[in-house]
Design a protein around this motif. Structure first.
Motif, mmCIF file in Angstrom:
data_model
loop_
_atom_site.group_PDB
_atom_site.id
_atom_site.type_symbol
_atom_site.label_atom_id
_atom_site.label_comp_id
_atom_site.label_asym_id
_atom_site.label_seq_id
_atom_site.Cartn_x
_atom_site.Cartn_y
_atom_site.Cartn_z
ATOM 1 N N ALA A 21 0.811 -1.221 0.000
ATOM 2 C CA ALA A 21 0.000 0.000 0.000
ATOM 3 C C ALA A 21 0.841 1.267 0.000
ATOM 4 O O ALA A 21 0.374 2.325 -0.431
ATOM 5 C CB ALA A 21 -0.939 0.008 1.207
ATOM 6 N N ASP A 22 2.077 1.200 0.474
ATOM 7 C CA ASP A 22 2.918 2.394 0.551
ATOM 8 C C ASP A 22 3.700 2.646 -0.728
ATOM 9 O O ASP A 22 3.862 3.795 -1.142
ATOM 10 C CB ASP A 22 3.894 2.267 1.727
ATOM 11 C CG ASP A 22 3.174 2.242 3.072
ATOM 12 O OD1 ASP A 22 2.389 3.175 3.327
ATOM 13 O OD2 ASP A 22 3.381 1.287 3.839
ATOM 14 N N THR A 23 4.195 1.586 -1.362
ATOM 15 C CA THR A 23 5.084 1.765 -2.517
ATOM 16 C C THR A 23 4.435 1.399 -3.850
ATOM 17 O O THR A 23 4.890 1.825 -4.905
ATOM 18 C CB THR A 23 6.340 0.891 -2.360
ATOM 19 O OG1 THR A 23 5.953 -0.499 -2.420
ATOM 20 C CG2 THR A 23 7.029 1.159 -1.035
ATOM 21 N N GLY A 24 3.387 0.555 -3.824
ATOM 22 C CA GLY A 24 2.772 0.080 -5.057
ATOM 23 C C GLY A 24 3.434 -1.146 -5.633
ATOM 24 O O GLY A 24 3.020 -1.642 -6.687
ATOM 25 N N ALA A 25 4.468 -1.666 -4.981
ATOM 26 C CA ALA A 25 5.141 -2.861 -5.486
ATOM 27 C C ALA A 25 4.152 -4.022 -5.574
ATOM 28 O O ALA A 25 3.401 -4.279 -4.622
ATOM 29 C CB ALA A 25 6.303 -3.234 -4.569
ATOM 30 N N VAL A 26 4.120 -4.718 -6.725
ATOM 31 C CA VAL A 26 3.213 -5.850 -6.902
ATOM 32 C C VAL A 26 3.804 -7.062 -6.185
ATOM 33 O O VAL A 26 4.932 -7.491 -6.467
ATOM 34 C CB VAL A 26 3.003 -6.154 -8.395
ATOM 35 C CG1 VAL A 26 2.138 -7.388 -8.571
ATOM 36 C CG2 VAL A 26 2.354 -4.951 -9.085
ATOM 37 N N LEU A 27 3.022 -7.623 -5.261
ATOM 38 C CA LEU A 27 3.484 -8.742 -4.446
ATOM 39 C C LEU A 27 3.054 -10.088 -5.018
ATOM 40 O O LEU A 27 3.796 -11.056 -4.964
ATOM 41 C CB LEU A 27 2.954 -8.588 -3.009
ATOM 42 C CG LEU A 27 3.270 -7.250 -2.326
ATOM 43 C CD1 LEU A 27 2.604 -7.177 -0.962
ATOM 44 C CD2 LEU A 27 4.779 -7.055 -2.206
ATOM 45 N N ARG A 28 1.817 -10.157 -5.541
ATOM 46 C CA ARG A 28 1.328 -11.395 -6.162
ATOM 47 C C ARG A 28 0.165 -11.047 -7.082
ATOM 48 O O ARG A 28 -0.408 -9.964 -7.000
ATOM 49 C CB ARG A 28 0.933 -12.429 -5.108
ATOM 50 C CG ARG A 28 0.040 -11.924 -3.978
ATOM 51 C CD ARG A 28 -0.132 -12.983 -2.888
ATOM 52 N NE ARG A 28 -1.107 -12.581 -1.890
ATOM 53 C CZ ARG A 28 -0.792 -12.007 -0.726
ATOM 54 N NH1 ARG A 28 0.487 -11.782 -0.425
ATOM 55 N NH2 ARG A 28 -1.742 -11.676 0.142
ATOM 56 N N GLN A 29 -0.175 -12.004 -7.951
ATOM 57 C CA GLN A 29 -1.203 -11.768 -8.952
ATOM 58 C C GLN A 29 -2.079 -13.002 -9.135
ATOM 59 O O GLN A 29 -1.642 -14.125 -8.890
ATOM 60 C CB GLN A 29 -0.568 -11.421 -10.307
ATOM 61 C CG GLN A 29 0.338 -10.211 -10.294
ATOM 62 C CD GLN A 29 0.885 -9.882 -11.660
ATOM 63 O OE1 GLN A 29 0.131 -9.729 -12.613
ATOM 64 N NE2 GLN A 29 2.199 -9.776 -11.780
ATOM 65 N N GLY A 30 -3.296 -12.777 -9.595
ATOM 66 C CA GLY A 30 -4.203 -13.859 -9.947
ATOM 67 C C GLY A 30 -4.911 -13.542 -11.249
ATOM 68 O O GLY A 30 -5.079 -12.369 -11.613
ATOM 69 N N TYR A 31 -5.324 -14.577 -11.956
ATOM 70 C CA TYR A 31 -5.958 -14.395 -13.269
ATOM 71 C C TYR A 31 -6.958 -15.518 -13.509
ATOM 72 O O TYR A 31 -6.729 -16.665 -13.126
ATOM 73 C CB TYR A 31 -4.893 -14.415 -14.370
ATOM 74 C CG TYR A 31 -5.449 -14.496 -15.776
ATOM 75 C CD1 TYR A 31 -5.788 -13.343 -16.477
ATOM 76 C CD2 TYR A 31 -5.675 -15.733 -16.379
ATOM 77 C CE1 TYR A 31 -6.321 -13.416 -17.752
ATOM 78 C CE2 TYR A 31 -6.203 -15.813 -17.664
ATOM 79 C CZ TYR A 31 -6.524 -14.654 -18.344
ATOM 80 O OH TYR A 31 -7.054 -14.726 -19.605
ATOM 81 N N ALA A 32 -8.073 -15.175 -14.168
ATOM 82 C CA ALA A 32 -9.025 -16.195 -14.611
ATOM 83 C C ALA A 32 -9.851 -15.630 -15.757
ATOM 84 O O ALA A 32 -10.286 -14.466 -15.699
ATOM 85 C CB ALA A 32 -9.952 -16.626 -13.470
ATOM 86 N N PRO A 33 -10.092 -16.411 -16.815
ATOM 87 C CA PRO A 33 -10.977 -15.951 -17.896
ATOM 88 C C PRO A 33 -12.428 -15.974 -17.432
ATOM 89 O O PRO A 33 -12.794 -16.733 -16.522
ATOM 90 C CB PRO A 33 -10.735 -16.978 -19.008
ATOM 91 C CG PRO A 33 -10.310 -18.212 -18.277
ATOM 92 C CD PRO A 33 -9.558 -17.752 -17.068
ATOM 93 N N HIS A 34 -13.246 -15.125 -18.044
ATOM 94 C CA HIS A 34 -14.684 -15.197 -17.772
ATOM 95 C C HIS A 34 -15.248 -16.468 -18.402
ATOM 96 O O HIS A 34 -14.908 -16.788 -19.556
ATOM 97 C CB HIS A 34 -15.419 -13.992 -18.372
ATOM 98 C CG HIS A 34 -15.062 -12.686 -17.737
ATOM 99 N ND1 HIS A 34 -14.778 -12.556 -16.405
ATOM 100 C CD2 HIS A 34 -14.960 -11.433 -18.258
ATOM 101 C CE1 HIS A 34 -14.503 -11.286 -16.133
ATOM 102 N NE2 HIS A 34 -14.608 -10.591 -17.246
#
Length: 484
Positions: A21-34
């Protein structure tokens, strides 16, 4: 402040990023198609059950992705209308995308209010097939029984926020999303319920428009949900663009938008006056033709892809030996020439080579977008640098020509989901403002996008000469059509 998440519910998939929340660094991600089944042979349908968005969201958030997250921001596809009945159920599937069924409805609405200028003055935009207000007109004409049952109107991100909060009595939206509906004015900051009635035939409930740093609510588990916004606004926020910046997007069609402190009313309708996710404004000018002109040229030359076209174009020189392509292959919006066709001018024996046509295609596309930039500049919009987005922005022929033709430094950001990052940044802002840790009028200062910066340098004069060559052909072919 901890960690926050941003959700991008696009027309085809859901992507979630979890950020510091302070720096904006991406820590992890998730993805799924509709989980969409298209009756149109693989093309995206115009009618979508919004439950598909929730299913996709749940899958993307699987595996503990949101563990320890304290706030979520939601961005979603623009122009999707979710019509609800008085009990909160969907009257019919959501109307999404650039719905061709609504083209006649757009013309009807323009006439019903007294023309393009009347609409531009009312809400800062002229009805087009994609806009929610136009889809309402189509619904009233094509499905009058369904139209009569509509009691509440939400857009995609409004509906997702409402679902995440447990479907409370209060329904919210933000300025950015509201500004694209065709029944909210960025200039006045108010709805035009009379335009909803003009389109749908009766009044309905519309979501409350809350401020950029306000929270839509908190879940029973204590998870803060920010206001949310549309994809365009979230991407601009994720990129970190500010006053003096413009964004040129290279899709099949093209668009140019810039940050500006006030709403622009354009009587011609060339400018769509949107609001951004920070309290500022995002005037947008659209061209009907961008990468489609490149693909058409590649097919004409028998090339398999745009990389091959770019490689061929680099064998030519600026100005393509006098060859000029007006890339109006699908008609054009900027200038307003909806029924015209493209023009290839300057044919001489020495210019009739494949590499010169390839170069002319790239220069024609970029000069068309430079025209769109001039529309904004002509209204006092400051443009000191340009962010260039889209897969075609990576092509060497684009990067070689764009800085000199646009006349300012061009920033090519590294690929990332800036829409989801922008939604996460909004979540961090709402979280910080709710705790008194952030000024509600100043977004968190996240690090901007990693990018390559291309300077016009010594090529600026050459670029101006190429641009003038293009302008001369445009004026000879369509005299007086373009008035920035």
């Amino acid at each position: 402040m901890g960690i926050v998440a941003g959700l991008d519910s696009s027309p085809d998939f859901t992507r979630i990023v979890v950020c510091d929340a302070d720096t904006g660094a991406v820590l992890r991600q998730g993805y799924a198609p509709h989980p969409l089944e298209s009756p149109e042979g693989g093309r995206r349908p115009s009618d979508v059950d919004p439950q598909a968005w929730l299913l996709s969201l749940g899958e993307a958030a699987g595996g503990g992705l949101l563990e320890a997250v304290q706030a979520i921001g939601v961005s979603a596809q623009q122009n999707a209308v979710v019509p609800l009945d008085a009990q909160g159920g969907t009257v019919r599937p959501a109307l999404v995308g650039g719905d061709r069924r609504a083209q006649v409805a757009a013309a009807d609405l323009i006439d019903a209010l007294g023309g393009r200028e009347a609409w531009a003055q009312a809400v800062g935009s002229v009805p087009a097939a994609a806009q929610p207000v136009t889809k309402l007109r189509w619904l009233a004409r094509a499905e009058p029984e369904n139209a009569a049952r509509v009691a509440v109107l939400l857009q995609a991100h409004d509906w997702l926020v409402w679902q995440l909060l447990g479907r409370p009595a209060r329904r919210t939206t933000d300025r950015g999303g509201a500004s694209g509906t065709g029944y909210w004015s960025a200039a006045t900051g108010a709805y035009r319920p009379d335009l909803v009635e003009l389109a749908l035939g009766h009044q309905v409930l519309l979501p409350e428009v809350i401020g950029p740093s306000e929270a839509a609510g908190t879940t029973p588990e204590g998870l803060l949900i920010s206001a949310g916004t549309g994809e365009t606004m979230a991407a601009a926020f994720g990129l970190g663009i500010s006053r003096g910046d413009a964004v040129v997007s290279l899709g099949a069609s093209g668009s140019v938008m810039a940050v500006h402190p006030e709403a622009l009313v354009d009587s011609t309708g060339m400018i769509t006056s949107l609001a951004d996710a920070t309290g500022m404004h995002l005037p947008v000018v659209t061209t009907s033709n961008a990468v489609r002109a490149l693909r058409g040229t590649a097919e004409l030359l028998g090339l398999p892809d745009l990389e091959g076209l770019s490689e061929l174009a680099m064998k030519s020189t600026p100005g393509a030996h006098g060859l000029v392509l007006l890339p109006y292959l699908e008609g054009e919006r900027t200038p307003q020439l909806p029924h015209t066709a493209g023009t290839l001018a300057g044919l001489r024996r020495e210019s009739m080579k494949p590499e010169h046509l390839a170069r002319a295609a790239f220069e024609g596309m970029l000069c068309g977008l430079a025209d769109a930039l001039d529309v904004l500049r002509g209204r006092g919009v400051e443009v000191r640098r340009i962010f260039l987005l889209g897969a075609a922005a990576e092509l060497p022929a684009v990067q070689a020509a764009a800085p000199a033709l646009f006349g300012v430094p061009v920033v090519v950001p590294q690929p990332a989901d800036y829409t989801a990052i922008g939604a996460a940044r909004q979540a961090a802002w709402a979280l910080g403002a709710s705790r008194g840790a952030l000024d509600p009028h100043t977004p968190p200062p996240w690090q901007g996008a990693a990018a390559q910066v291309l300077e016009p340098g010594e090529e600026l004069a050459v670029g101006q000469a190429v641009r003038q060559q293009y302008v001369s052909v445009r004026e000879q072919t369509h005299p007086g059509a373009f008035r920035p």
